[in-house]
Write a protein that holds these residues in place. Structure first.
Motif, PDB file in Angstrom:
ATOM      1  N   ARG A  43       0.779  -1.236   0.000  1.00 24.36           N
ATOM      2  CA  ARG A  43       0.000   0.000   0.000  1.00 24.36           C
ATOM      3  C   ARG A  43       0.807   1.282   0.000  1.00 24.36           C
ATOM      4  NH1 ARG A  43      -4.560  -1.845   4.346  1.00 24.36           N
ATOM      5  NH2 ARG A  43      -5.098  -3.749   3.235  1.00 24.36           N
ATOM      6  N   GLU A  44       2.019   1.248   0.495  1.00 22.55           N
ATOM      7  CA  GLU A  44       2.908   2.400   0.641  1.00 22.55           C
ATOM      8  C   GLU A  44       2.517   3.341   1.777  1.00 22.55           C
ATOM      9  OE1 GLU A  44       4.927   3.076  -3.676  1.00 22.55           O
ATOM     10  OE2 GLU A  44       3.164   4.283  -3.234  1.00 22.55           O
ATOM     11  N   LEU A  45       1.239   3.490   2.074  1.00 24.39           N
ATOM     12  CA  LEU A  45       0.771   4.352   3.160  1.00 24.39           C
ATOM     13  C   LEU A  45      -0.067   3.494   4.102  1.00 24.39           C
ATOM     14  CD1 LEU A  45       0.660   7.295   4.212  1.00 24.39           C
ATOM     15  CD2 LEU A  45      -1.484   7.530   2.968  1.00 24.39           C
ATOM     16  N   VAL A  46       0.352   3.414   5.373  1.00 22.08           N
ATOM     17  CA  VAL A  46      -0.293   2.521   6.327  1.00 22.08           C
ATOM     18  C   VAL A  46      -0.637   3.295   7.597  1.00 22.08           C
ATOM     19  CG1 VAL A  46       0.059   0.488   7.787  1.00 22.08           C
ATOM     20  CG2 VAL A  46       0.927   0.501   5.466  1.00 22.08           C
ATOM     21  N   LYS A  47      -1.860   3.065   8.081  1.00 26.40           N
ATOM     22  CA  LYS A  47      -2.256   3.656   9.359  1.00 26.40           C
ATOM     23  C   LYS A  47      -1.993   2.626  10.454  1.00 26.40           C
ATOM     24  CE  LYS A  47      -5.723   6.559   9.730  1.00 26.40           C
ATOM     25  NZ  LYS A  47      -7.071   7.147   9.839  1.00 26.40           N
ATOM     26  N   VAL A  48      -1.391   3.091  11.550  1.00 27.29           N
ATOM     27  CA  VAL A  48      -1.022   2.237  12.676  1.00 27.29           C
ATOM     28  C   VAL A  48      -1.776   2.706  13.912  1.00 27.29           C
ATOM     29  CG1 VAL A  48       0.886   1.456  14.126  1.00 27.29           C
ATOM     30  CG2 VAL A  48       1.287   1.947  11.721  1.00 27.29           C
ATOM     31  N   ARG A  49      -2.328   1.746  14.673  1.00 24.37           N
ATOM     32  CA  ARG A  49      -2.996   2.077  15.930  1.00 24.37           C
ATOM     33  C   ARG A  49      -2.206   1.477  17.079  1.00 24.37           C
ATOM     34  NH1 ARG A  49      -8.886   1.362  15.757  1.00 24.37           N
ATOM     35  NH2 ARG A  49      -8.786   3.572  15.325  1.00 24.37           N
ATOM     36  N   VAL A  50      -1.975   2.276  18.110  1.00 24.80           N
ATOM     37  CA  VAL A  50      -1.303   1.816  19.325  1.00 24.80           C
ATOM     38  C   VAL A  50      -2.388   1.565  20.368  1.00 24.80           C
ATOM     39  CG1 VAL A  50       0.393   2.347  21.097  1.00 24.80           C
ATOM     40  CG2 VAL A  50       0.743   3.163  18.761  1.00 24.80           C
ATOM     41  N   LEU A  51      -2.512   0.310  20.799  1.00 25.67           N
ATOM     42  CA  LEU A  51      -3.540  -0.046  21.768  1.00 25.67           C
ATOM     43  C   LEU A  51      -3.175   0.469  23.160  1.00 25.67           C
ATOM     44  CD1 LEU A  51      -4.213  -3.708  20.590  1.00 25.67           C
ATOM     45  CD2 LEU A  51      -5.423  -1.632  19.941  1.00 25.67           C
TER      46      LEU A  51
END
Length: 96
Positions: A43-51
């Motif tokens: 994807r080249e652009l990734v959203k990351v969530r920190v729990l």
């Protein structure tokens, strides 16, 4: 390094995508880095969530993950962050 204009462009694209990678209680481990690497290639652009159960602060965890996979941090808001890494073979996102 990304310019301000490029970061603004990527933030606009990233606002509509869902988080693909989650950093949990183990923090930034090899399996998280490997899945992030695969997502960045696709994807080249990734959203990351920190729990909430992550032992690190969100900014630190996202920065450590970016360093581990060789990506650039575009933005960190709350517990979410955007990572960008250009695919050397076939780029999907054309930066301004």
């Amino acid at each position: 390094m990304l310019t301000g204009k490029q970061k603004r462009f990527l933030r606009a694209k990233g606002s509509v995508i869902d988080p693909v990678v989650q950093i949990g209680k183990a923090g930034v481990v090899g399996s998280v880095a490997a899945s992030t690497e695969q997502a960045l290639l696709a994807r080249e652009l990734v959203k990351v969530r920190v729990l909430r159960n992550c032992p690190q602060e969100p900014v630190e965890a996202i920065a450590a993950l970016a360093t581990a996979v060789g990506a650039e941090v575009v933005q960190v808001i709350g517990r979410n962050g955007l990572l960008y890494k250009r695919n050397p073979e076939k780029s999907k996102i054309e930066l301004p």
